[in-house]
Design an enzyme around this catalytic site. Structure first.
Site, short mmCIF file in Angstrom:
data_model
loop_
_atom_site.label_atom_id
_atom_site.label_comp_id
_atom_site.label_asym_id
_atom_site.label_seq_id
_atom_site.Cartn_x
_atom_site.Cartn_y
_atom_site.Cartn_z
N CYS A 34 6.69 4.85 -1.81
CA CYS A 34 6.81 6.28 -1.59
C CYS A 34 6.63 7.04 -2.90
CB CYS A 34 8.15 6.64 -0.93
SG CYS A 34 9.57 6.26 -1.94
N CYS A 103 16.70 5.09 0.99
CA CYS A 103 16.62 5.98 -0.16
C CYS A 103 17.89 5.89 -1.00
CB CYS A 103 16.40 7.41 0.29
SG CYS A 103 15.04 7.59 1.46
FE1 FES Z 1 11.56 7.01 -0.98
FE2 FES Z 1 13.41 8.57 0.02
S1 FES Z 1 11.38 8.38 0.72
S2 FES Z 1 13.50 7.42 -1.78
#
Ligand code: FES
Length: 145
Positions: A34, A103
């Site tokens: 991400c 996360c």
């Molecule tokens: Fe990667 Fe939240 S989407 S830390």
């Protein structure tokens, strides 16, 4: 409402954001999937976390969990900070949506990495205290982009 009031509070008004110039424990963890990055700064004196700050390029849940996690270790001993788990942070935030639990791992890992750095700087092998650091990428596979 997807997020608890506590999450929204820590997301919109995060505590302990910034950096510490004379930190004696610094940890950075990132996630290739991400692209989120978390950097944690600790100022430790006589085994007590006198100050903690973080900087993140991350999602709202990562910001809220880091903010809460820093509040939970500030003023605590290194031993207590090592015991902090991401589930305790999520509990303090009154929960996170399941897809966002991953996360919260970023905050825990950043603190552990900073504590490992603190030990290493003193010439002490951090492994017996901090353990093997998990790769946040592995925890992160279910993360929504
Ligand atoms: Fe990667 Fe939240 S989407 S830390």
């Amino acid at each position: 409402m997807l997020y608890s009031e506590k999450v929204m509070d820590h997301f919109t008004n995060p505590r302990n954001v910034g950096e510490i110039e004379d930190a004696n424990g610094v940890g950075e963890v990132g996630n290739a999937k991400c692209g989120d990055i978390m950097k944690m700064y600790l100022k430790i004196e006589n085994g007590v976390i006198e100050d903690v700050k973080f900087k993140t390029f991350g999602c709202g849940a990562a910001i809220a969990t880091s903010s809460m996690a820093t509040e939970m270790i500030k003023g605590k001993t290194v031993d207590d900070a090592l015991k902090l788990t991401n589930s305790a942070v999520v509990e303090a935030l009154e929960g996170l949506p399941p897809v966002k639990i991953h996360c919260s791992v970023l905050a825990e890992q950043a603190i552990k990495t900073a504590l490992a750095d603190y030990y290493t700087r003193q010439g002490i092998d951090p492994t017996p205290f901090v353990g093997e650091l998990k790769d946040p990428d592995e925890e992160h596979l279910a993360c929504e982009m």
